[in-house]
Write a protein that holds these residues in place. Sequence first.
Motif, PDB file in Angstrom:
ATOM      1  N   VAL A  69       0.917  -1.334  -0.242  1.00  7.82           N
ATOM      2  CA  VAL A  69       0.115  -0.157   0.009  1.00  7.82           C
ATOM      3  C   VAL A  69       1.011   1.199  -0.103  1.00  7.82           C
ATOM      4  N   CYS A  70       0.498   2.189  -0.997  1.00  9.29           N
ATOM      5  CA  CYS A  70       1.424   3.445  -0.961  1.00  9.29           C
ATOM      6  C   CYS A  70       0.642   4.701  -1.291  1.00  9.29           C
ATOM      7  N   ALA A  75      -1.135   6.783   3.433  1.00  4.01           N
ATOM      8  CA  ALA A  75      -1.507   7.954   4.305  1.00  4.01           C
ATOM      9  C   ALA A  75      -2.647   7.750   5.209  1.00  4.01           C
ATOM     10  N   VAL A  76      -3.660   7.180   4.456  1.00  3.84           N
ATOM     11  CA  VAL A  76      -4.868   6.943   5.240  1.00  3.84           C
ATOM     12  C   VAL A  76      -4.797   5.773   6.228  1.00  3.84           C
ATOM     13  N   ARG A  77      -3.848   4.949   5.778  1.00  4.93           N
ATOM     14  CA  ARG A  77      -3.653   3.771   6.773  1.00  4.93           C
ATOM     15  C   ARG A  77      -2.841   3.982   7.925  1.00  4.93           C
ATOM     16  N   HIS A  78      -2.001   5.122   7.853  1.00  2.97           N
ATOM     17  CA  HIS A  78      -1.239   5.677   9.011  1.00  2.97           C
ATOM     18  C   HIS A  78      -1.957   6.529   9.863  1.00  2.97           C
ATOM     19  N   VAL A  92      -1.152   1.048  -4.753  1.00  6.10           N
ATOM     20  CA  VAL A  92      -0.129   0.179  -4.147  1.00  6.10           C
ATOM     21  C   VAL A  92       1.068   0.072  -5.178  1.00  6.10           C
ATOM     22  N   VAL A  93       1.907  -0.111  -4.547  1.00  9.94           N
ATOM     23  CA  VAL A  93       3.492  -0.212  -5.476  1.00  9.94           C
ATOM     24  C   VAL A  93       3.996  -1.560  -5.370  1.00  9.94           C
ATOM     25  N   VAL A 129       5.941   5.802   7.109  1.00  7.34           N
ATOM     26  CA  VAL A 129       5.777   7.155   7.085  1.00  7.34           C
ATOM     27  C   VAL A 129       6.363   8.057   6.165  1.00  7.34           C
ATOM     28  N   ALA A 130       7.809   7.926   6.242  1.00  4.97           N
ATOM     29  CA  ALA A 130       8.504   8.985   5.667  1.00  4.97           C
ATOM     30  C   ALA A 130       8.522   8.631   3.952  1.00  4.97           C
ATOM     31  N   ARG A 131       8.440   7.279   3.642  1.00  5.83           N
ATOM     32  CA  ARG A 131       8.239   7.013   2.207  1.00  5.83           C
ATOM     33  C   ARG A 131       6.986   7.296   1.906  1.00  5.83           C
ATOM     34  N   THR A 132       5.838   7.142   2.554  1.00  7.83           N
ATOM     35  CA  THR A 132       4.326   7.698   2.132  1.00  7.83           C
ATOM     36  C   THR A 132       4.429   9.233   1.952  1.00  7.83           C
ATOM     37  N   VAL A 133       4.993  10.221   3.097  1.00  5.71           N
ATOM     38  CA  VAL A 133       5.012  11.570   2.788  1.00  5.71           C
ATOM     39  C   VAL A 133       5.816  11.755   1.793  1.00  5.71           C
ATOM     40  N   VAL A 134       6.870  11.242   1.252  1.00  6.12           N
ATOM     41  CA  VAL A 134       7.523  11.663   0.027  1.00  6.12           C
ATOM     42  C   VAL A 134       6.742  11.208  -1.328  1.00  6.12           C
ATOM     43  N   ASP A 135       6.243  10.163  -1.224  1.00  9.49           N
ATOM     44  CA  ASP A 135       5.426   9.487  -2.269  1.00  9.49           C
ATOM     45  C   ASP A 135       4.160  10.510  -2.629  1.00  9.49           C
TER      46      ASP A 135
END
Length: 300
Positions: A69-70, A75-78, A92-93, A129-135
């Motif tokens: 999930v990406c 973000a929603v999942r977090h 998804v990725v 979270v960090a990868r999510t924020v950047v994506d």
Amino acid sequence: MSRPLLRRDLLRRGVTDDDVRRALRSREWLPLRPGAYLDHDDPLWRDAAGRHGALVAATLPLLAPGAVVCGVSAAVRHGLPVGGVDLQVVHVVRDRTSGGRRSRRLQVHTGPVRACDTVLVDGLATTSVARTVVDVARSAPFDTAVTVADAALHRGLVTPADLAGTLRTAAGRHGIGRARAVVAFADGRADGPGESRSRVLMDALGVPAPVLQHRIDDAGGRHIGTVDFWWPEAGLVGEFDGMEKYGRWLRPGETPGDALRREKVREDALRAQPCVRGVVRWTWPDLTDFAPVAARLPRP
């Protein structure tokens, strides 16, 4: 987090397709997507983010192994706030160089996914979270991305160093310039989506950057209040009034009206301080057309 009802699981438990159709007609169950439903009383149905989280949980079991999930779905999942984006599509990725695709309810991205970029959220592989924020920052509107980044920093889920490191590993990827701009603008002192979106609008309309979450004391050192925005040269306080803020401020036995009255007393005390020459307040509807509010704020 509650989980959606999947048709394949229901059939294994002896529920028939007639039973499913009957439950849908009576609205005992509500459809998320073909073959996936939520109970009518499930709180996830009440807001777009909750429904999207359930849609993600209903979609992942249908995919081949390896999907993570990406993006806004992660973000929603977090539990990070998203807005201004399509939440009908699950993102998804996969860790490969090609094979991306888009359908009505699913977008498959491709690209490198390091082990440290993946965590489990309620049992589902999800970008960190960090990868999510950047994506999100690489692809979503600037105000949405700033809201996500601010919230992640504010809640202590990431540090500026985490985001800087993730940006370095994403060098050369599509949208990386936009992501760098989002991370540079992000500020963990912003306390909620309304404040984050206000900051973006101020910047776009040429309002000088305010000090965030500034503490104001009286002459005797007694704490009067911590204000959302502060322009020291102008002696001006800016306050975003989202009703969720008053919900967080409720004391035992209080109503939102009680919190509003306390806020009025607080504002009167702020205005009485020699350093404060004015207070400007705005609400969610003002963010639709922020120019009238910006006209009351300091100019360069």
